[in-house]
Motif scaffolding. Structure first.
Motif, PDB file in Angstrom:
ATOM      1  N   ALA A  27       0.836  -1.202   0.000  1.00 56.03           N
ATOM      2  CA  ALA A  27       0.000   0.000   0.000  1.00 56.03           C
ATOM      3  C   ALA A  27       0.871   1.252   0.000  1.00 56.03           C
ATOM      4  CB  ALA A  27      -0.927  -0.004   1.207  1.00 56.03           C
ATOM      5  N   SER A  28       1.948   1.208   0.792  1.00 53.76           N
ATOM      6  CA  SER A  28       2.859   2.348   0.842  1.00 53.76           C
ATOM      7  C   SER A  28       3.546   2.564  -0.503  1.00 53.76           C
ATOM      8  CB  SER A  28       3.896   2.138   1.941  1.00 53.76           C
ATOM      9  OG  SER A  28       4.805   3.212   1.990  1.00 53.76           O
ATOM     10  N   LEU A  29       3.992   1.471  -1.132  1.00 53.14           N
ATOM     11  CA  LEU A  29       4.638   1.574  -2.441  1.00 53.14           C
ATOM     12  C   LEU A  29       3.661   2.093  -3.493  1.00 53.14           C
ATOM     13  CD1 LEU A  29       6.799  -1.680  -2.590  1.00 53.14           C
ATOM     14  CD2 LEU A  29       7.584   0.670  -2.286  1.00 53.14           C
ATOM     15  N   ASP A  30       2.414   1.618  -3.427  1.00 55.34           N
ATOM     16  CA  ASP A  30       1.400   2.092  -4.372  1.00 55.34           C
ATOM     17  C   ASP A  30       1.188   3.597  -4.218  1.00 55.34           C
ATOM     18  OD1 ASP A  30       1.055  -0.423  -5.371  1.00 55.34           O
ATOM     19  OD2 ASP A  30      -0.810  -0.846  -4.290  1.00 55.34           O
ATOM     20  N   SER A  31       1.155   4.067  -2.974  1.00 58.11           N
ATOM     21  CA  SER A  31       0.943   5.491  -2.731  1.00 58.11           C
ATOM     22  C   SER A  31       2.140   6.314  -3.201  1.00 58.11           C
ATOM     23  CB  SER A  31       0.692   5.736  -1.236  1.00 58.11           C
ATOM     24  OG  SER A  31      -0.490   5.087  -0.821  1.00 58.11           O
ATOM     25  N   GLN A  32       3.338   5.790  -2.985  1.00 55.03           N
ATOM     26  CA  GLN A  32       4.535   6.492  -3.459  1.00 55.03           C
ATOM     27  C   GLN A  32       4.539   6.570  -4.978  1.00 55.03           C
ATOM     28  OE1 GLN A  32       8.180   4.955  -1.677  1.00 55.03           O
ATOM     29  NE2 GLN A  32       7.095   4.555   0.226  1.00 55.03           N
ATOM     30  N   LEU A  33       4.113   5.494  -5.616  1.00 53.41           N
ATOM     31  CA  LEU A  33       4.042   5.489  -7.072  1.00 53.41           C
ATOM     32  C   LEU A  33       3.000   6.485  -7.566  1.00 53.41           C
ATOM     33  CD1 LEU A  33       5.034   4.217  -9.698  1.00 53.41           C
ATOM     34  CD2 LEU A  33       3.266   2.467  -9.437  1.00 53.41           C
ATOM     35  N   ALA A  34       1.877   6.559  -6.846  1.00 53.27           N
ATOM     36  CA  ALA A  34       0.833   7.511  -7.222  1.00 53.27           C
ATOM     37  C   ALA A  34       1.352   8.938  -7.120  1.00 53.27           C
ATOM     38  CB  ALA A  34      -0.394   7.326  -6.332  1.00 53.27           C
ATOM     39  N   ARG A  35       2.094   9.243  -6.057  1.00 52.60           N
ATOM     40  CA  ARG A  35       2.681  10.577  -5.911  1.00 52.60           C
ATOM     41  C   ARG A  35       3.655  10.865  -7.045  1.00 52.60           C
ATOM     42  NH1 ARG A  35       3.532   9.560  -0.078  1.00 52.60           N
ATOM     43  NH2 ARG A  35       5.772   9.484  -0.480  1.00 52.60           N
ATOM     44  N   PHE A  36       4.406   9.848  -7.441  1.00 48.25           N
ATOM     45  CA  PHE A  36       5.355  10.012  -8.546  1.00 48.25           C
ATOM     46  C   PHE A  36       4.623  10.382  -9.830  1.00 48.25           C
ATOM     47  CE2 PHE A  36       7.392   7.955 -12.235  1.00 48.25           C
ATOM     48  CZ  PHE A  36       8.579   8.681 -12.272  1.00 48.25           C
ATOM     49  N   HIS A  37       3.514   9.713 -10.095  1.00 55.07           N
ATOM     50  CA  HIS A  37       2.746  10.000 -11.312  1.00 55.07           C
ATOM     51  C   HIS A  37       2.168  11.411 -11.285  1.00 55.07           C
ATOM     52  CE1 HIS A  37       3.119   6.178 -13.263  1.00 55.07           C
ATOM     53  NE2 HIS A  37       2.577   5.508 -12.258  1.00 55.07           N
ATOM     54  N   VAL A  38       1.735  11.856 -10.114  1.00 53.29           N
ATOM     55  CA  VAL A  38       1.229  13.224 -10.001  1.00 53.29           C
ATOM     56  C   VAL A  38       2.356  14.210 -10.287  1.00 53.29           C
ATOM     57  CG1 VAL A  38       0.291  14.972  -8.436  1.00 53.29           C
ATOM     58  CG2 VAL A  38      -0.606  12.638  -8.364  1.00 53.29           C
ATOM     59  N   GLY A  39       3.506  13.979  -9.678  1.00 54.23           N
ATOM     60  CA  GLY A  39       4.624  14.897  -9.823  1.00 54.23           C
ATOM     61  C   GLY A  39       5.178  14.983 -11.230  1.00 54.23           C
ATOM     62  N   ARG A  40       5.072  13.899 -12.000  1.00 53.20           N
ATOM     63  CA  ARG A  40       5.625  13.922 -13.358  1.00 53.20           C
ATOM     64  C   ARG A  40       4.586  14.305 -14.408  1.00 53.20           C
ATOM     65  NH1 ARG A  40       5.061   9.107 -16.489  1.00 53.20           N
ATOM     66  NH2 ARG A  40       7.150   9.403 -17.332  1.00 53.20           N
ATOM     67  N   ALA A  41       3.393  14.669 -13.981  1.00 55.63           N
ATOM     68  CA  ALA A  41       2.357  15.078 -14.938  1.00 55.63           C
ATOM     69  C   ALA A  41       2.828  16.296 -15.732  1.00 55.63           C
ATOM     70  CB  ALA A  41       1.064  15.399 -14.200  1.00 55.63           C
ATOM     71  N   ALA A  42       2.518  16.301 -17.007  1.00 58.54           N
ATOM     72  CA  ALA A  42       2.957  17.390 -17.882  1.00 58.54           C
ATOM     73  C   ALA A  42       2.118  18.645 -17.692  1.00 58.54           C
ATOM     74  CB  ALA A  42       2.906  16.940 -19.341  1.00 58.54           C
ATOM     75  N   THR A  43       0.871  18.473 -17.272  1.00 58.81           N
ATOM     76  CA  THR A  43      -0.038  19.602 -17.079  1.00 58.81           C
ATOM     77  C   THR A  43      -0.839  19.408 -15.800  1.00 58.81           C
ATOM     78  OG1 THR A  43      -1.894  18.577 -18.259  1.00 58.81           O
ATOM     79  CG2 THR A  43      -0.302  19.852 -19.586  1.00 58.81           C
ATOM     80  N   PHE A  44      -1.447  20.492 -15.328  1.00 57.19           N
ATOM     81  CA  PHE A  44      -2.286  20.383 -14.145  1.00 57.19           C
ATOM     82  C   PHE A  44      -3.502  19.506 -14.413  1.00 57.19           C
ATOM     83  CE2 PHE A  44      -5.763  22.373 -11.489  1.00 57.19           C
ATOM     84  CZ  PHE A  44      -5.423  21.681 -10.339  1.00 57.19           C
ATOM     85  N   GLU A  45      -4.037  19.561 -15.608  1.00 54.50           N
ATOM     86  CA  GLU A  45      -5.198  18.729 -15.933  1.00 54.50           C
ATOM     87  C   GLU A  45      -4.860  17.249 -15.804  1.00 54.50           C
ATOM     88  OE1 GLU A  45      -8.361  19.626 -16.428  1.00 54.50           O
ATOM     89  OE2 GLU A  45      -7.627  21.607 -15.854  1.00 54.50           O
ATOM     90  N   GLN A  46      -3.680  16.888 -16.237  1.00 59.73           N
ATOM     91  CA  GLN A  46      -3.251  15.496 -16.084  1.00 59.73           C
ATOM     92  C   GLN A  46      -3.069  15.150 -14.612  1.00 59.73           C
ATOM     93  OE1 GLN A  46       0.323  14.504 -18.270  1.00 59.73           O
ATOM     94  NE2 GLN A  46       0.547  12.513 -17.263  1.00 59.73           N
ATOM     95  N   ALA A  47      -2.468  16.058 -13.859  1.00 58.84           N
ATOM     96  CA  ALA A  47      -2.284  15.843 -12.423  1.00 58.84           C
ATOM     97  C   ALA A  47      -3.629  15.705 -11.721  1.00 58.84           C
ATOM     98  CB  ALA A  47      -1.481  16.997 -11.815  1.00 58.84           C
ATOM     99  N   LYS A  48      -4.606  16.489 -12.142  1.00 62.34           N
ATOM    100  CA  LYS A  48      -5.949  16.403 -11.547  1.00 62.34           C
ATOM    101  C   LYS A  48      -6.530  15.004 -11.704  1.00 62.34           C
ATOM    102  CE  LYS A  48      -9.097  19.571 -12.126  1.00 62.34           C
ATOM    103  NZ  LYS A  48      -9.968  20.620 -12.709  1.00 62.34           N
ATOM    104  N   ARG A  49      -6.349  14.429 -12.882  1.00 64.37           N
ATOM    105  CA  ARG A  49      -6.870  13.078 -13.116  1.00 64.37           C
ATOM    106  C   ARG A  49      -6.178  12.065 -12.215  1.00 64.37           C
ATOM    107  NH1 ARG A  49      -6.793  15.105 -18.485  1.00 64.37           N
ATOM    108  NH2 ARG A  49      -4.794  14.084 -18.936  1.00 64.37           N
ATOM    109  N   GLU A  50      -4.870  12.233 -12.034  1.00 67.94           N
ATOM    110  CA  GLU A  50      -4.123  11.303 -11.177  1.00 67.94           C
ATOM    111  C   GLU A  50      -4.591  11.422  -9.725  1.00 67.94           C
ATOM    112  OE1 GLU A  50      -2.043   9.054 -12.073  1.00 67.94           O
ATOM    113  OE2 GLU A  50      -1.481   9.594 -14.124  1.00 67.94           O
ATOM    114  N   ILE A  51      -4.774  12.649  -9.259  1.00 69.94           N
ATOM    115  CA  ILE A  51      -5.193  12.851  -7.865  1.00 69.94           C
ATOM    116  C   ILE A  51      -6.621  12.364  -7.665  1.00 69.94           C
ATOM    117  CG2 ILE A  51      -5.609  14.568  -6.063  1.00 69.94           C
ATOM    118  CD1 ILE A  51      -3.350  16.243  -7.322  1.00 69.94           C
ATOM    119  N   ALA A  52      -7.487  12.657  -8.634  1.00 64.80           N
ATOM    120  CA  ALA A  52      -8.879  12.201  -8.534  1.00 64.80           C
ATOM    121  C   ALA A  52      -8.947  10.685  -8.430  1.00 64.80           C
ATOM    122  CB  ALA A  52      -9.678  12.691  -9.738  1.00 64.80           C
TER     123      ALA A  52
END
Length: 207
Positions: A27-52
């Motif tokens: 679960a911790s690794l999954d959450s770290q990976l999710a944070r990584f995907h948010v941080g590497r998003a090219a745009t805020f719209e992409q980051a929004k989808r990852e966070i949602a």
């Protein structure tokens, strides 16, 4: 026989603990990976989808807490996107609550949040704080002041911090703002000089 039963019980317990540890680690690794995907998003719209997607995960609050615990830990893009998201109408109140509560055990982040809040303010930050003060005064005049939303709590935390009262901002919650507002009001906070910073977030020297 008793030894055999004891041995079997210990073995089953060890397997159960191992399975739990593996689950928590995954679960911790999954959450770290999710944070990584948010941080590497090219745009805020992409980051929004990852966070949602994180907000709607089956483990709910755990994933959200893992997400907010990563704020200001070394990824500037993630920091900016998460701050933008909690200010966005798309954010859930659960995420805003977790973000606000992160300041309880990392109070130094209140200043970073206040910095971002003043940077993105629609009108001049001093005018925004004046508006918040007027709003709280109106609410406090009621016989039974209503609870704030977590979005409003974040606004108030920024206002308190920017006027030298981070102590009142720490552990602020939706249902215990009135007394803190009265303390803030009694001190006569001067917010006329609160300006807008050039950058969304300050550089951190303690990362």
């Amino acid at each position: 026989m008793r030894r055999l039963l004891l041995g079997a019980a210990l073995a089953i317990g060890a397997v159960g603990l191992a399975a739990l540890a593996w689950h928590l680690h995954r679960a911790s690794l999954d959450s770290q990976l999710a944070r990584f995907h948010v941080g590497r998003a090219a745009t805020f719209e992409q980051a929004k989808r990852e966070i949602a997607a994180i907000e709607t995960r089956s483990d709910g609050d755990d994933s959200i807490r893992e997400l907010t615990s990563g704020w200001r830990t070394g990824n500037p893009s993630f920091d900016r996107y998460l701050a933008m998201y909690v200010s966005d109408p798309a954010s859930s109140e659960a995420l805003r609550r977790a973000f606000s509560q992160e300041f309880s055990w990392r109070p130094q982040l209140l200043h970073d949040w206040a910095h971002y809040w003043s940077w993105r303010a629609k009108q001049e930050p001093s005018d925004e704080i004046a508006s918040i003060a007027g709003y709280l005064e109106t609410l406090s005049a009621a016989a039974a002041p209503r609870q704030l939303t977590w979005r409003e709590v974040l606004d108030v935390q920024a206002a308190f911090t920017l006027t030298g009262h981070a102590d009142l901002a720490r552990r602020l919650a939706t249902d215990q703002w009135a007394d803190r507002y009265q303390t803030w009001k009694k001190d006569g906070p001067d917010f006329s000089g609160v300006g807008r910073p050039k950058n969304p977030l300050p550089e951190r020297s303690d990362l």
